[in-house]
Write a protein that holds these residues in place. Structure first.
Motif: not given
Length: 409
Positions: A107-120, A305-312
């Motif tokens: 799921q985390l991989q799918d969310a990052r692949g969608r361009g999402e920056v964070v999950a909660s 959960r930060i998915l993309d540290v730089s963007r966050a």
């Protein structure tokens, strides 16, 4: 024979599989109250297409997780793409076989692949999600107000008009009010159409009275409250008649004061329990006696959960002098591992030596400004190479508004 049989993960799409996943989740949670069956052919109203995953062992569905797309507010008011993760469950017959690990990582991989920056998510157990990079980023406070004694101080804003609205028409109005008044409080999340549909569905199974009141003139409403009485069988003649406020949305000081005044004016009510408010809610300070509003509990709310540290980090505002170099380690996404130099002027990657080191879960706890760097360092969750840098980081990450989502999902 393998200790952990192979787990196959795939997206669930058919109506039948989605219903099976929701039934599995209820079985995994054990103690959820009974509710009505989902309407036939309507699972797409409650679950976003393509975001429900199933875990299969030997062809049988044994676990599930889903999410909805939306946004989350960061310090400074920037809204970033967000995955609202929920319905994580594994059949009791298949726990401790790597099912949760397989589901969450996919799921985390799918969310990052969608361009999402964070999950909660909201955690049913507090020991599970840290190993997947989730950190506690906000808390929720329950306040208990003694209406028989509580009086408002002089100078508290008057607020505007408050009126009752009835179900089912209230739902459309509440959805409009929430969507039109996006606050800058860190941690606020979008209430998606799936969330509102689920609320309507769950409410259809509620027995007993539930009330809705909105603040503001017709067409210009800017806040609302939902509440219910407890122990209605002993209400008349009772000495501890209690209402529970389950949803209190007051994005302005005027709306907050108006709704509080309304609640305190209710007849036949002795106690008001505000089920979930921010840690810095002004209500106790509005009373002549601060002790008439007692903190009943403080619990973890947002697990981030930060998915993309730089963007966050780039989307978040920082306030304070100086800069600090922080090394972040992410065991799932190698792209997030690195050294970042942070200042009020911005964020960049750095080749310099790290002054502080932490895992992505701890960075998730810091991101919304609700947890102090000194707290995490004292707990051994930040490795400090430069003591002065810890003070700089504390000032940079601190934010004046306590983070709070105010939305269960």
């Amino acid at each position: 024979m393998s200790e952990h049989p192979e787990v196959a993960i795939r997206v669930l799409e058919s109506e039948g599989e989605l219903r099976q996943a929701m039934a599995l989740f209820r079985t995994a949670m054990v103690g959820l109250p009974a509710g009505p069956d989902y309407p036939e052919g309507r699972m797409g109203d409650y679950l976003e297409k393509g975001r429900t995953f199933g875990a299969f062992i030997d062809g049988a569905l044994v676990g599930t997780v889903d999410a909805t797309s939306g946004f989350l507010v960061l310090p400074g008011g920037e809204r970033v793409p967000h995955a609202g993760v929920t319905h994580i469950g594994v059949l009791p017959t298949h726990t401790r076989r790597g099912v949760v690990t397989s589901l969450v990582r996919r799921q985390l991989q799918d969310a990052r692949g969608r361009g999402e920056v964070v999950a909660s998510l909201r955690a049913s157990e507090a020991t599970i999600y840290g190993r997947f990079g989730y950190g506690i980023a906000s808390t929720s406070t329950t306040l208990d107000v003694d209406v028989r004694r509580a009086t408002l101080r002089a100078g508290v804003p008057q607020g505007g008009p408050v009126r009752f609205v009835d179900y089912p028409d209230a739902w459309d109005l509440l959805e409009r009010i929430y969507s039109e008044h996006v606050t800058h409080r860190p941690g606020r999340i979008e209430r998606t159409s799936f969330w509102w549909a689920s609320q309507r569905f769950r409410f259809s199974a509620v027995n007993g009275p539930v009330y809705v009141a909105v603040h503001g003139s017709a067409g210009g409403e800017d806040g609302f409250v939902r509440y219910r009485p407890e122990n209605t069988g002993a209400w008349f003649g009772g000495r501890d008649r209690t209402i529970v406020v389950s949803d209190f949305f007051a994005p302005t000081a005027e709306a907050h004061a108006g709704l509080v005044r309304f609640l305190l004016s209710l007849d036949l009510v002795d106690r008001i329990v505000f089920d979930a408010v921010p840690a810095d809610d002004p209500l106790p300070w509005m009373l002549t006696n601060h002790r008439d509003a007692v903190v009943r509990s403080v619990s973890d709310e947002t697990w981030l959960r930060i998915l993309d540290v730089s963007r966050a980090l780039e989307a978040r505002s920082f306030v304070g002098a100086g800069s600090v170099r922080i090394a972040v380690t992410d065991p799932v996404f190698a792209e997030n591992t690195g050294v970042f130099e942070i200042s009020a002027d911005g964020v960049s990657t750095s080749s310099g030596p790290a002054q502080l080191e932490l895992d992505v879960a701890e960075l998730g706890s810091l991101l919304l400004g609700g947890v102090g760097c000194h707290q995490l360092a004292a707990a051994g969750r930040i490795e400090v190479h430069d003591r002065a840098a810890l003070h700089v980081a504390e000032a940079l990450f601190t934010w004046p508004l306590a983070p709070f989502a105010g939305t269960m999902f």
